[in-house]
Design a protein around this motif. Structure first.
Motif, short mmCIF file in Angstrom:
data_model
loop_
_atom_site.label_atom_id
_atom_site.label_comp_id
_atom_site.label_asym_id
_atom_site.label_seq_id
_atom_site.Cartn_x
_atom_site.Cartn_y
_atom_site.Cartn_z
N LYS A 150 0.83 -1.21 0.00
CA LYS A 150 0.00 0.00 0.00
C LYS A 150 0.86 1.25 0.00
CE LYS A 150 -3.90 -2.08 2.31
NZ LYS A 150 -4.80 -2.04 3.45
N GLY A 151 0.39 2.26 -0.73
CA GLY A 151 1.07 3.55 -0.77
C GLY A 151 1.91 3.78 -2.01
N ILE A 152 2.08 2.74 -2.83
CA ILE A 152 2.90 2.89 -4.04
C ILE A 152 2.06 3.48 -5.16
CG2 ILE A 152 4.15 1.64 -5.84
CD1 ILE A 152 5.13 -0.27 -3.71
N LYS A 153 2.58 4.54 -5.79
CA LYS A 153 1.89 5.18 -6.90
C LYS A 153 2.39 4.68 -8.24
CE LYS A 153 0.68 9.29 -4.36
NZ LYS A 153 0.72 10.74 -4.25
N SER A 154 3.70 4.42 -8.35
CA SER A 154 4.24 3.90 -9.60
C SER A 154 5.51 3.09 -9.35
CB SER A 154 4.54 5.03 -10.59
OG SER A 154 5.66 5.77 -10.18
N LEU A 155 5.75 2.12 -10.24
CA LEU A 155 6.92 1.26 -10.20
C LEU A 155 7.57 1.27 -11.58
CD1 LEU A 155 5.42 -1.89 -8.47
CD2 LEU A 155 7.11 -0.38 -7.49
N VAL A 189 7.71 5.12 -6.49
CA VAL A 189 7.23 6.45 -6.16
C VAL A 189 5.96 6.29 -5.34
CG1 VAL A 189 6.36 8.64 -7.07
CG2 VAL A 189 8.19 7.43 -8.27
N GLY A 190 5.90 7.00 -4.21
CA GLY A 190 4.72 6.94 -3.35
C GLY A 190 5.10 7.10 -1.89
N GLU A 191 4.10 7.06 -1.04
CA GLU A 191 4.30 7.15 0.41
C GLU A 191 4.37 5.74 0.97
OE1 GLU A 191 4.92 9.91 2.16
OE2 GLU A 191 4.87 10.95 0.24
N VAL A 192 5.57 5.19 0.99
CA VAL A 192 5.77 3.81 1.42
C VAL A 192 7.09 3.70 2.17
CG1 VAL A 192 6.87 3.15 -0.74
CG2 VAL A 192 5.69 1.42 0.60
N ASP A 193 7.16 2.74 3.08
CA ASP A 193 8.36 2.51 3.87
C ASP A 193 9.32 1.62 3.08
OD1 ASP A 193 10.22 2.29 5.88
OD2 ASP A 193 9.01 0.97 7.14
N VAL A 194 10.54 2.06 2.91
CA VAL A 194 11.54 1.31 2.15
C VAL A 194 11.83 -0.05 2.80
CG1 VAL A 194 13.53 2.37 3.27
CG2 VAL A 194 13.76 1.46 0.98
N VAL A 195 11.77 -0.11 4.11
CA VAL A 195 12.03 -1.37 4.81
C VAL A 195 10.97 -2.41 4.46
CG1 VAL A 195 12.24 -2.43 7.10
CG2 VAL A 195 13.20 -0.17 6.68
N MET A 197 18.73 6.11 -2.39
CA MET A 197 17.45 6.65 -1.95
C MET A 197 17.40 8.16 -2.11
SD MET A 197 16.31 4.44 1.27
CE MET A 197 17.86 4.20 2.09
N MET A 198 16.22 8.64 -2.50
CA MET A 198 16.02 10.07 -2.67
C MET A 198 14.72 10.47 -1.96
SD MET A 198 16.70 10.23 -6.66
CE MET A 198 17.54 8.81 -7.27
N GLY A 199 14.70 11.64 -1.40
CA GLY A 199 13.47 12.13 -0.83
C GLY A 199 13.47 12.23 0.69
N PHE A 200 14.39 11.57 1.37
CA PHE A 200 14.46 11.69 2.82
C PHE A 200 15.86 11.34 3.28
CE2 PHE A 200 13.03 7.42 1.88
CZ PHE A 200 13.78 6.63 2.71
#
Length: 92
Positions: A26-31, A43-49, A69-72
């Protein structure tokens, strides 16, 4: 948020499996998978772990290094001594 993971894929079946596993989170917008660089861009609001754990469970090890990783910001360990705050530094 954009996350880039290094995932070694050897065949089309592996690629389908990796994309299928990742798309269920859940939270993935694109792969996007880049065959030349062997990278999976999420791309999306998801935990990399969560993504890395799901791929490793399916026998598709993924690497999420500080340079990928990019974005945080990412915390990395400079020394293996536990509990020492001076050995943590922020990258990114």
């Amino acid at each position: 948020m954009k996350i880039v993971l290094k995932v070694a894929i050897t065949c089309k079946k592996c690629k389908t499996c990796v994309l299928g596993i990742s798309s269920k989170i859940k939270g993935i917008k694109s792969l996007t998978y880049d065959d030349e660089k062997s990278t999976l861009t999420v791309v999306g609001e998801v935990d990399v772990v969560e993504i890395v754990a799901a791929l490793r469970k399916a026998k598709h090890p993924a690497e999420a290094g500080a340079g990928l990783m990019m974005g945080f910001p990412v915390l990395t360990r400079l020394d293996k001594k536990a509990g020492s705050k001076e050995n943590d530094r922020q990258v990114g």
